[in-house]
Write a protein that holds these residues in place. Structure first.
Motif, PDB file in Angstrom:
ATOM      1  N   ALA A  18      11.924  58.060  71.411  1.00  0.00           N
ATOM      2  CA  ALA A  18      11.853  57.386  70.073  1.00  0.00           C
ATOM      3  C   ALA A  18      10.848  58.224  69.145  1.00  0.00           C
ATOM      4  O   ALA A  18      11.005  58.364  67.992  1.00  0.00           O
ATOM      5  CB  ALA A  18      11.355  56.083  70.483  1.00  0.00           C
ATOM      6  N   ASN A  33      16.336  49.030  63.956  1.00  0.00           N
ATOM      7  CA  ASN A  33      17.650  49.204  64.825  1.00  0.00           C
ATOM      8  C   ASN A  33      18.003  50.507  65.076  1.00  0.00           C
ATOM      9  O   ASN A  33      18.388  50.936  66.234  1.00  0.00           O
ATOM     10  CB  ASN A  33      18.577  48.388  63.775  1.00  0.00           C
ATOM     11  CG  ASN A  33      18.410  47.127  63.882  1.00  0.00           C
ATOM     12  OD1 ASN A  33      17.720  46.410  64.799  1.00  0.00           O
ATOM     13  ND2 ASN A  33      19.282  46.247  63.005  1.00  0.00           N
ATOM     14  N   THR A  35      16.148  53.151  65.227  1.00  0.00           N
ATOM     15  CA  THR A  35      15.181  53.804  66.018  1.00  0.00           C
ATOM     16  C   THR A  35      15.421  53.189  67.581  1.00  0.00           C
ATOM     17  O   THR A  35      15.319  53.850  68.594  1.00  0.00           O
ATOM     18  CB  THR A  35      13.515  53.622  65.593  1.00  0.00           C
ATOM     19  OG1 THR A  35      13.608  53.836  64.336  1.00  0.00           O
ATOM     20  CG2 THR A  35      12.798  54.374  66.510  1.00  0.00           C
ATOM     21  N   ALA A  36      15.504  52.003  67.620  1.00  0.00           N
ATOM     22  CA  ALA A  36      15.815  51.330  69.030  1.00  0.00           C
ATOM     23  C   ALA A  36      17.153  51.862  69.562  1.00  0.00           C
ATOM     24  O   ALA A  36      17.145  52.383  70.844  1.00  0.00           O
ATOM     25  CB  ALA A  36      15.990  49.837  68.757  1.00  0.00           C
ATOM     26  N   SER A  42      17.556  47.419  72.811  1.00  0.00           N
ATOM     27  CA  SER A  42      17.574  46.353  71.986  1.00  0.00           C
ATOM     28  C   SER A  42      16.153  46.529  70.876  1.00  0.00           C
ATOM     29  O   SER A  42      15.202  47.081  71.477  1.00  0.00           O
ATOM     30  CB  SER A  42      17.865  44.953  72.806  1.00  0.00           C
ATOM     31  OG  SER A  42      16.765  44.626  73.225  1.00  0.00           O
ATOM     32  N   PRO A  43      16.572  46.090  69.703  1.00  0.00           N
ATOM     33  CA  PRO A  43      15.144  45.913  68.884  1.00  0.00           C
ATOM     34  C   PRO A  43      14.135  45.383  69.602  1.00  0.00           C
ATOM     35  O   PRO A  43      12.990  45.745  69.223  1.00  0.00           O
ATOM     36  CB  PRO A  43      16.008  45.612  67.661  1.00  0.00           C
ATOM     37  CG  PRO A  43      17.416  45.885  67.699  1.00  0.00           C
ATOM     38  CD  PRO A  43      17.761  45.818  69.030  1.00  0.00           C
ATOM     39  N   HIS A  45      13.318  44.653  72.734  1.00  0.00           N
ATOM     40  CA  HIS A  45      12.949  45.088  73.657  1.00  0.00           C
ATOM     41  C   HIS A  45      12.260  46.532  73.184  1.00  0.00           C
ATOM     42  O   HIS A  45      11.087  46.712  73.627  1.00  0.00           O
ATOM     43  CB  HIS A  45      13.849  45.480  74.827  1.00  0.00           C
ATOM     44  CG  HIS A  45      13.343  46.188  76.194  1.00  0.00           C
ATOM     45  ND1 HIS A  45      14.106  46.871  76.780  1.00  0.00           N
ATOM     46  CD2 HIS A  45      11.961  45.923  76.515  1.00  0.00           C
ATOM     47  CE1 HIS A  45      13.478  47.075  77.856  1.00  0.00           C
ATOM     48  NE2 HIS A  45      12.075  46.832  77.812  1.00  0.00           N
ATOM     49  N   PHE A  46      12.696  47.354  72.268  1.00  0.00           N
ATOM     50  CA  PHE A  46      12.080  48.372  71.872  1.00  0.00           C
ATOM     51  C   PHE A  46      10.931  48.047  71.085  1.00  0.00           C
ATOM     52  O   PHE A  46       9.963  49.076  71.465  1.00  0.00           O
ATOM     53  CB  PHE A  46      13.000  49.301  70.971  1.00  0.00           C
ATOM     54  CG  PHE A  46      12.404  50.250  70.420  1.00  0.00           C
ATOM     55  CD1 PHE A  46      12.301  51.700  71.015  1.00  0.00           C
ATOM     56  CD2 PHE A  46      12.030  50.101  68.913  1.00  0.00           C
ATOM     57  CE1 PHE A  46      11.498  52.595  70.242  1.00  0.00           C
ATOM     58  CE2 PHE A  46      11.339  51.301  68.224  1.00  0.00           C
ATOM     59  CZ  PHE A  46      11.247  52.579  69.067  1.00  0.00           C
ATOM     60  N   GLN A  47      10.605  47.012  70.596  1.00  0.00           N
ATOM     61  CA  GLN A  47       9.582  46.875  69.584  1.00  0.00           C
ATOM     62  C   GLN A  47       8.566  46.602  70.337  1.00  0.00           C
ATOM     63  O   GLN A  47       7.319  47.122  70.473  1.00  0.00           O
ATOM     64  CB  GLN A  47       9.831  45.604  68.930  1.00  0.00           C
ATOM     65  CG  GLN A  47       8.506  45.143  68.024  1.00  0.00           C
ATOM     66  CD  GLN A  47       8.379  45.492  66.393  1.00  0.00           C
ATOM     67  OE1 GLN A  47       9.021  46.607  66.138  1.00  0.00           O
ATOM     68  NE2 GLN A  47       7.635  44.701  65.693  1.00  0.00           N
TER      69      GLN A  47
END
Length: 287
Positions: A18, A33, A35-36, A42-43, A45-47
């Motif tokens: 990322a 979205n 970048t995830a 998923s957005p 989980h990624f955040q």
């Protein structure tokens, strides 16, 4: 016979992907979205994962890339270090001057290569991937980073080569507490004071002490560093000493770059060096 399941990528690998995506496409201002998706998460989980590992949100990281570009433009008018100092990075950003003290072995101890010394070690996760931390009664003597796929039996080899006569003993609990001071979380800098014990020649120790004086967010070239220790013709020897630093991050050898502005090599991998430099620039947003 049933095929073995393909191992999942580690969290560090996902975040590294990322970061690479953002560094490449930051001018396009990718959404959360997008970048995830690059990290295959998923957005939501990624955040959460991104903030855990990097210490700030993806949005704030994008803002830091703008700062990075501005710094790069400023550097075009002079040396990287002078530009950093002229932009006020030497104040509260002098992280290592404030929080780290360095002790070196005596000549006799250096000759004996650790005889009578006990090194407790632990293997932990860090903001920059899995790390090996070694500590003695006199201070931290080792901090290295490794790839997640490295065989456990090989992780200790560099530590053993540096301290061949020392006794190594597992100290997972002790080193875990120390690691929390080095990486407190939420993108915070180390909580000092921290004492380091180094094993090197007088020249190497001189180079490593000079590294401690490079301000947070700044970089130097090998030539700059050689001039700083009043050995302007010893650039190659300085580069060798930088590469032999055994206490990564705390002795910030990652702040040394090539004279052409390139990132240069790094004992624990150039991609990790890039991440460290970006991480430190982000810290400046909070100063």
């Amino acid at each position: 016979m049933q095929k073995a399941a393909k191992p999942l990528e580690s969290d560090y690998v996902r975040v590294a992907k990322a970061l690479e995506f953002l560094r490449t496409d930051w001018r396009e201002q990718p959404t959360l979205n997008e970048t995830a998706a690059a990290a295959k998460l998923s957005p939501h989980h990624f955040q959460r994962l991104f903030k855990t590992w990097v210490g700030i949100s993806p949005k704030k990281y994008l803002q830091s890339l703008t700062l990075t570009d501005a710094q790069r433009q400023l550097r075009s008018g002079g040396t990287v270090l002078n530009t950093a100092l002229n932009t006020g990075l030497s104040g509260s950003g002098r992280l290592h001057d404030l929080f780290v003290s360095l002790q070196s072995m005596t000549p006799a101890e250096y000759r004996d290569q650790g005889i009578g010394l006990t090194i407790g070690f632990g293997i932990h996760n860090s903001p920059f991937g899995r790390c090996l931390l070694g500590v003695t009664a006199r201070g931290i003597c080792w901090l290295s980073f490794d790839k997640a796929e490295t065989e456990p039996s090989k992780i200790l080899l560099p530590l053993k080569e540096t301290w061949p006569s020392a006794r190594l003993t597992p100290a997972q609990k002790e080193t875990a507490g120390l690691l929390k001071r080095i990486f407190p979380g939420e993108g915070s800098p180390p909580r000092g004071p921290l004492t380091l014990l180094v094993h090197g020649t007088d020249f190497q120790v001189r180079v490593w002490r000079a590294l401690l004086g490079i301000p947070l967010g700044a970089t130097m070239t090998y030539g700059d560093l050689a001039a700083d220790i009043q050995k302007p013709k010893a650039v190659r020897a300085v580069g060798t000493a930088v590469g032999q630093n055994a206490i990564s991050f705390l002795i910030p050898c990652h702040r040394i770059i090539r004279s052409d502005g390139g990132i240069g090599g790094y004992r624990w991998g150039s991609p990790r060096k890039e991440v460290m430099l970006e991480w430190e620039k982000i810290r400046l947003l909070d100063i």
